[in-house]
Write an enzyme that holds these catalytic residues in place. Sequence first.
Site, mmCIF file in Angstrom:
data_model
loop_
_atom_site.group_PDB
_atom_site.id
_atom_site.type_symbol
_atom_site.label_atom_id
_atom_site.label_comp_id
_atom_site.label_asym_id
_atom_site.label_seq_id
_atom_site.Cartn_x
_atom_site.Cartn_y
_atom_site.Cartn_z
ATOM 1 N N SER A 29 0.323 9.438 0.274
ATOM 2 C CA SER A 29 1.548 8.721 0.642
ATOM 3 C C SER A 29 2.237 9.387 1.823
ATOM 4 O O SER A 29 2.535 10.576 1.781
ATOM 5 C CB SER A 29 2.542 8.714 -0.520
ATOM 6 O OG SER A 29 2.006 8.067 -1.622
ATOM 7 N N HIS A 60 0.784 2.514 2.697
ATOM 8 C CA HIS A 60 -0.661 2.714 2.696
ATOM 9 C C HIS A 60 -1.310 1.562 3.473
ATOM 10 O O HIS A 60 -1.187 0.415 3.073
ATOM 11 C CB HIS A 60 -1.214 2.715 1.268
ATOM 12 C CG HIS A 60 -0.778 3.894 0.457
ATOM 13 N ND1 HIS A 60 -1.662 4.871 0.063
ATOM 14 C CD2 HIS A 60 0.433 4.253 -0.002
ATOM 15 C CE1 HIS A 60 -0.988 5.782 -0.624
ATOM 16 N NE2 HIS A 60 0.282 5.439 -0.684
ATOM 17 N N HIS A 82 -4.589 4.005 -6.537
ATOM 18 C CA HIS A 82 -3.964 4.735 -7.633
ATOM 19 C C HIS A 82 -4.257 4.054 -8.962
ATOM 20 O O HIS A 82 -4.294 2.828 -9.048
ATOM 21 C CB HIS A 82 -2.444 4.803 -7.437
ATOM 22 C CG HIS A 82 -2.026 5.562 -6.217
ATOM 23 N ND1 HIS A 82 -1.861 4.949 -4.999
ATOM 24 C CD2 HIS A 82 -1.751 6.876 -6.030
ATOM 25 C CE1 HIS A 82 -1.495 5.858 -4.104
ATOM 26 N NE2 HIS A 82 -1.425 7.037 -4.699
ATOM 27 N N TYR A 84 -2.203 3.850 -11.351
ATOM 28 C CA TYR A 84 -1.019 3.083 -11.785
ATOM 29 C C TYR A 84 -0.969 1.690 -11.176
ATOM 30 O O TYR A 84 -0.217 0.829 -11.625
ATOM 31 C CB TYR A 84 0.295 3.834 -11.498
ATOM 32 C CG TYR A 84 0.582 4.097 -10.033
ATOM 33 C CD1 TYR A 84 0.975 3.089 -9.162
ATOM 34 C CD2 TYR A 84 0.465 5.384 -9.516
ATOM 35 C CE1 TYR A 84 1.228 3.336 -7.828
ATOM 36 C CE2 TYR A 84 0.715 5.658 -8.187
ATOM 37 C CZ TYR A 84 1.089 4.623 -7.346
ATOM 38 O OH TYR A 84 1.327 4.882 -6.028
ATOM 39 N N GLU A 85 -1.768 1.449 -10.135
ATOM 40 C CA GLU A 85 -1.811 0.113 -9.549
ATOM 41 C C GLU A 85 -2.616 -0.846 -10.421
ATOM 42 O O GLU A 85 -2.624 -2.051 -10.167
ATOM 43 C CB GLU A 85 -2.444 0.159 -8.153
ATOM 44 C CG GLU A 85 -1.595 0.879 -7.124
ATOM 45 C CD GLU A 85 -2.321 1.011 -5.791
ATOM 46 O OE1 GLU A 85 -2.210 0.078 -4.976
ATOM 47 O OE2 GLU A 85 -2.995 2.026 -5.573
ATOM 48 N N ALA A 112 1.273 13.560 -1.723
ATOM 49 C CA ALA A 112 2.680 13.957 -1.819
ATOM 50 C C ALA A 112 2.903 14.306 -3.285
ATOM 51 O O ALA A 112 2.385 13.619 -4.165
ATOM 52 C CB ALA A 112 3.572 12.806 -1.399
ATOM 53 N N MET A 210 0.555 11.679 -8.889
ATOM 54 C CA MET A 210 -0.063 10.539 -9.588
ATOM 55 C C MET A 210 -1.436 10.206 -9.010
ATOM 56 O O MET A 210 -1.872 9.054 -9.063
ATOM 57 C CB MET A 210 0.857 9.317 -9.471
ATOM 58 C CG MET A 210 2.283 9.567 -9.953
ATOM 59 S SD MET A 210 3.322 8.129 -9.635
ATOM 60 C CE MET A 210 4.963 8.824 -9.921
ATOM 61 N N SER A 211 -2.118 11.194 -8.459
ATOM 62 C CA SER A 211 -3.419 10.901 -7.827
ATOM 63 C C SER A 211 -4.330 12.118 -7.923
ATOM 64 O O SER A 211 -4.167 12.956 -8.813
ATOM 65 C CB SER A 211 -3.190 10.538 -6.357
ATOM 66 O OG SER A 211 -2.702 11.644 -5.631
ATOM 67 N N ASN A 234 9.498 16.435 -2.804
ATOM 68 C CA ASN A 234 10.777 16.481 -3.552
ATOM 69 C C ASN A 234 10.633 17.524 -4.642
ATOM 70 O O ASN A 234 9.506 17.889 -4.996
ATOM 71 C CB ASN A 234 11.042 15.104 -4.197
ATOM 72 C CG ASN A 234 9.890 14.673 -5.102
ATOM 73 O OD1 ASN A 234 8.854 14.183 -4.614
ATOM 74 N ND2 ASN A 234 10.040 14.875 -6.395
ATOM 75 N N HIS A 246 11.031 6.865 -4.164
ATOM 76 C CA HIS A 246 9.887 6.837 -3.249
ATOM 77 C C HIS A 246 10.318 7.042 -1.791
ATOM 78 O O HIS A 246 9.579 7.614 -0.989
ATOM 79 C CB HIS A 246 9.132 5.505 -3.419
ATOM 80 C CG HIS A 246 7.847 5.439 -2.658
ATOM 81 N ND1 HIS A 246 6.794 6.314 -2.880
ATOM 82 C CD2 HIS A 246 7.423 4.605 -1.661
ATOM 83 C CE1 HIS A 246 5.789 6.012 -2.064
ATOM 84 N NE2 HIS A 246 6.146 4.989 -1.322
HETATM 85 N N1 HPA Z 1 6.249 13.228 -9.513
HETATM 86 C C1 HPA Z 1 5.098 12.551 -9.494
HETATM 87 N N2 HPA Z 1 4.533 12.138 -8.381
HETATM 88 C C2 HPA Z 1 5.140 12.417 -7.218
HETATM 89 C C3 HPA Z 1 6.346 13.115 -7.172
HETATM 90 C C4 HPA Z 1 6.941 13.544 -8.390
HETATM 91 O O1 HPA Z 1 8.002 14.174 -8.434
HETATM 92 N N3 HPA Z 1 6.681 13.234 -5.852
HETATM 93 C C5 HPA Z 1 5.697 12.619 -5.147
HETATM 94 N N4 HPA Z 1 4.769 12.126 -5.969
#
Ligand code: HPA
Length: 273
Positions: A29, A60, A82, A84-85, A112, A210-211, A234, A246
């Site tokens: 991402s 993306h 992903h 989750y998609e 990320a 998440m990847s 973050n 996001h």
């Molecule tokens: N958690 C999960 N996935 C993420 C995060 C997070 O804080 N930041 C970027 N992708």
Amino acid sequence: MDYAKIQQAANYLKEQAKVQPKIGLILGSGLGVLAEEIEDAVRTPYDQIPDFPVSTVEGHAGQLVFGTIHGIPVVAMQGRFHYYEGYSFEQVTFPVRVMKELGVESLIVTNAAGGVNKDFEPGDLMLITDHINNMGSNPLIGKNDSRLGVRFPDMSEAYSKELVNKAKTVANNIHIKLQEGVYVGNTGPTYETPAEIRMFRTLGGDAVGMSTVPEVIVARHSGLQVLGISCISNMAAGILDQPLNHEEVIETTERVKENFLRFVKEMVKEMGA
Ligand code: HPA
């Protein structure tokens, strides 16, 4: 995993691409900009590749980019799939199989991620030294095709120690601050709760995302060497007194992209030498 489908996708791509890639890149991402630095680029949208899934997440682009970085032949996924998609693990990891079939020897996986380690700060780059699979399944479940890899793959060096050491040297040489740590892979799409983040910290996690985990499992099954890089976009939930979104992830990756690009390009040069 259907070997015929892998070969079909790879054969299609071999006709498109001018170079045989040595290194594969998966761009996370906000990190897809790296694909714009690829020279003599040949771009193939995912929806033109036989049996390739199609990406849906914002930020993306959804294409494979073939070309060179510092003269080294590469193929990059600009946008990944992903779990989750709604894609199956098989779909999420299909491009890794195809890269292997194209002749790729090592894979640079980027993402990320949220910082779990309190010594990190948003904008840090983290070398992934290991991972924890918290996604509740494994992409290799099912009948094993021995043409693709062994039944019980060793994961004691999921992330190549040699590449970790190279990465540290490179970061030092070009004066880039590099954290290192363990990536915890969750399914998403919710961000974690503060209690979950405390649990992951206790369990030895340094970053969450998440990847990456399914792709790395399949890469190791295929015999690819892996380098993993997280951009800490973050601090994970509960560390700071603020909600997660996001937009923040994209803003941070945007802010640190110069360093990220410099570092990854330098690593490609080093790995291709
Ligand atoms: N958690 C999960 N996935 C993420 C995060 C997070 O804080 N930041 C970027 N992708």
